[in-house]
Write a protein that holds these residues in place. Structure first.
Motif, mmCIF file in Angstrom:
data_model
loop_
_atom_site.group_PDB
_atom_site.id
_atom_site.type_symbol
_atom_site.label_atom_id
_atom_site.label_comp_id
_atom_site.label_asym_id
_atom_site.label_seq_id
_atom_site.Cartn_x
_atom_site.Cartn_y
_atom_site.Cartn_z
ATOM 1 N N ASN A 33 -8.388 27.036 36.115
ATOM 2 C CA ASN A 33 -7.804 26.777 34.417
ATOM 3 C C ASN A 33 -8.849 26.883 33.299
ATOM 4 N N MET A 34 -8.526 27.287 31.580
ATOM 5 C CA MET A 34 -8.489 28.273 30.998
ATOM 6 C C MET A 34 -7.870 27.309 29.112
ATOM 7 N N VAL A 35 -8.963 27.778 28.260
ATOM 8 C CA VAL A 35 -8.741 27.360 26.727
ATOM 9 C C VAL A 35 -8.447 28.444 26.400
ATOM 10 N N PRO A 36 -7.772 29.412 25.828
ATOM 11 C CA PRO A 36 -7.974 29.890 24.378
ATOM 12 C C PRO A 36 -9.095 29.852 23.414
ATOM 13 N N ILE A 37 -9.017 30.826 22.993
ATOM 14 C CA ILE A 37 -9.985 30.615 21.321
ATOM 15 C C ILE A 37 -9.238 32.026 20.424
ATOM 16 N N SER A 96 -13.276 25.106 36.747
ATOM 17 C CA SER A 96 -12.576 24.917 37.756
ATOM 18 C C SER A 96 -11.670 26.836 39.182
ATOM 19 N N ILE A 97 -12.729 27.715 38.829
ATOM 20 C CA ILE A 97 -12.094 28.458 39.415
ATOM 21 C C ILE A 97 -12.341 28.102 40.562
ATOM 22 N N ALA A 98 -11.295 28.898 41.246
ATOM 23 C CA ALA A 98 -11.076 29.359 42.842
ATOM 24 C C ALA A 98 -10.646 30.602 43.902
ATOM 25 N N GLY A 99 -10.351 30.992 44.637
ATOM 26 C CA GLY A 99 -10.504 31.747 45.136
ATOM 27 C C GLY A 99 -10.925 32.764 44.444
ATOM 28 N N SER A 100 -11.595 33.902 43.966
ATOM 29 C CA SER A 100 -12.279 34.887 43.747
ATOM 30 C C SER A 100 -12.062 35.513 42.674
ATOM 31 N N PRO A 101 -12.021 34.648 41.445
ATOM 32 C CA PRO A 101 -10.949 36.137 40.636
ATOM 33 C C PRO A 101 -12.117 36.847 39.778
ATOM 34 N N SER A 125 -0.211 43.556 20.950
ATOM 35 C CA SER A 125 -1.131 43.555 21.682
ATOM 36 C C SER A 125 -1.170 44.354 22.969
ATOM 37 N N PRO A 126 -1.965 46.098 23.319
ATOM 38 C CA PRO A 126 -2.106 46.101 24.935
ATOM 39 C C PRO A 126 -2.331 45.340 26.421
ATOM 40 N N VAL A 127 -1.657 45.710 26.975
ATOM 41 C CA VAL A 127 -2.447 45.248 28.339
ATOM 42 C C VAL A 127 -4.214 45.885 28.415
ATOM 43 N N VAL A 128 -4.875 44.947 28.845
ATOM 44 C CA VAL A 128 -5.501 44.612 28.866
ATOM 45 C C VAL A 128 -6.896 43.751 29.658
ATOM 46 N N THR A 129 -7.405 44.453 30.681
ATOM 47 C CA THR A 129 -7.763 43.769 31.968
ATOM 48 C C THR A 129 -9.022 43.199 31.984
ATOM 49 N N SER A 130 -9.620 41.849 31.445
ATOM 50 C CA SER A 130 -11.266 42.012 31.489
ATOM 51 C C SER A 130 -11.604 41.360 31.879
ATOM 52 N N THR A 131 -12.803 41.576 32.739
ATOM 53 C CA THR A 131 -13.569 41.362 33.639
ATOM 54 C C THR A 131 -14.471 39.666 33.142
ATOM 55 N N ILE A 132 -14.026 38.615 33.948
ATOM 56 C CA ILE A 132 -14.849 37.835 34.284
ATOM 57 C C ILE A 132 -16.375 37.592 33.974
ATOM 58 N N VAL A 133 -16.770 37.196 33.614
ATOM 59 C CA VAL A 133 -18.410 36.233 33.639
ATOM 60 C C VAL A 133 -18.369 35.427 34.123
ATOM 61 N N PRO A 134 -18.688 34.904 35.087
ATOM 62 C CA PRO A 134 -19.073 34.016 35.869
ATOM 63 C C PRO A 134 -20.637 32.782 34.890
ATOM 64 N N GLY A 135 -20.927 32.206 35.622
ATOM 65 C CA GLY A 135 -21.324 30.426 35.222
ATOM 66 C C GLY A 135 -22.443 31.496 35.323
ATOM 67 N N ARG A 136 -24.280 30.701 34.419
ATOM 68 C CA ARG A 136 -24.934 31.420 35.068
ATOM 69 C C ARG A 136 -25.296 30.704 36.489
ATOM 70 N N THR A 137 -24.926 29.063 36.382
ATOM 71 C CA THR A 137 -25.932 27.940 37.736
ATOM 72 C C THR A 137 -24.380 27.453 38.170
ATOM 73 N N THR A 138 -23.200 28.014 38.465
ATOM 74 C CA THR A 138 -22.083 28.105 39.210
ATOM 75 C C THR A 138 -21.026 29.100 39.284
ATOM 76 N N GLY A 139 -20.764 28.989 40.371
ATOM 77 C CA GLY A 139 -19.645 30.589 40.086
ATOM 78 C C GLY A 139 -17.840 29.177 39.644
ATOM 79 N N THR A 140 -18.047 27.898 39.706
ATOM 80 C CA THR A 140 -16.471 27.112 39.209
ATOM 81 C C THR A 140 -16.265 26.940 37.715
ATOM 82 N N ARG A 141 -17.380 28.030 36.489
ATOM 83 C CA ARG A 141 -16.297 28.250 35.666
ATOM 84 C C ARG A 141 -17.295 29.845 35.079
#
Length: 137
Positions: free
Chosen positions: A126-130, A53-58, A76-92
């Motif tokens: 929406n996010m589920v951490p693993i 449910s990605i919205a607003g272009s994070p 841990s230190p603060v980490v800035t991670s780049t979001i890897v978008p879904g290959r066929t959708t911008g909402t995952r």
């Protein structure tokens, strides 16, 4: 000596915005069969965040791990991670970072849990951490 590899997640989705959210990562709410509580002593392997449910272009997630629910004791230190978008959708999309860090539960820590403190640079998702961990035996 052998390794015991396990993972643990928050189990349910957390809503992320551009304000820090604190998410407990514990086996009490995870549906994965191989999941187990985070031991008092272990090696933290990696941190994954599955986004829906990605919205607003994070484009990034800023995050760190903490021992307590108030995030007063960072693990841990603060980490800035780049979001890897879904290959066929911008909402995952997803983030995966190697942790490669020994973990020893401290007095402020909750047995079996760590806390993910995370926020987006903009937008919502929406996010589920693993989190993966390992014990050498």
């Amino acid at each position: 000596m052998s390794n015991v590899d396990r993972g643990v997640s928050a189990g349910s989705q957390a809503a992320l915005t551009s304000t820090y959210q604190i998410i407990e990562i514990t086996d009490q709410t995870t549906p994965e069969a191989r999941a187990a509580a985070v031991p008092d002593e272990c090696y933290l392997v990696d941190m994954g965040m599955h986004l829906t449910s990605i919205a607003g272009s994070p484009s990034t997630i800023e995050w760190f791990l903490a021992a307590d629910a108030n995030a007063d004791v960072p693990l841990s230190p603060v980490v800035t991670s780049t979001i890897v978008p879904g290959r066929t959708t911008g909402t995952r999309g997803a983030v995966l970072e190697a942790l490669r860090k020994d973990h020893y539960r401290i007095t402020a820590g909750v047995p079996g849990s760590v806390y993910l403190v995370a926020k987006l640079d903009q937008g919502t998702a929406n996010m589920v951490p693993i989190m993966g961990w390992r014990v050498d035996r």
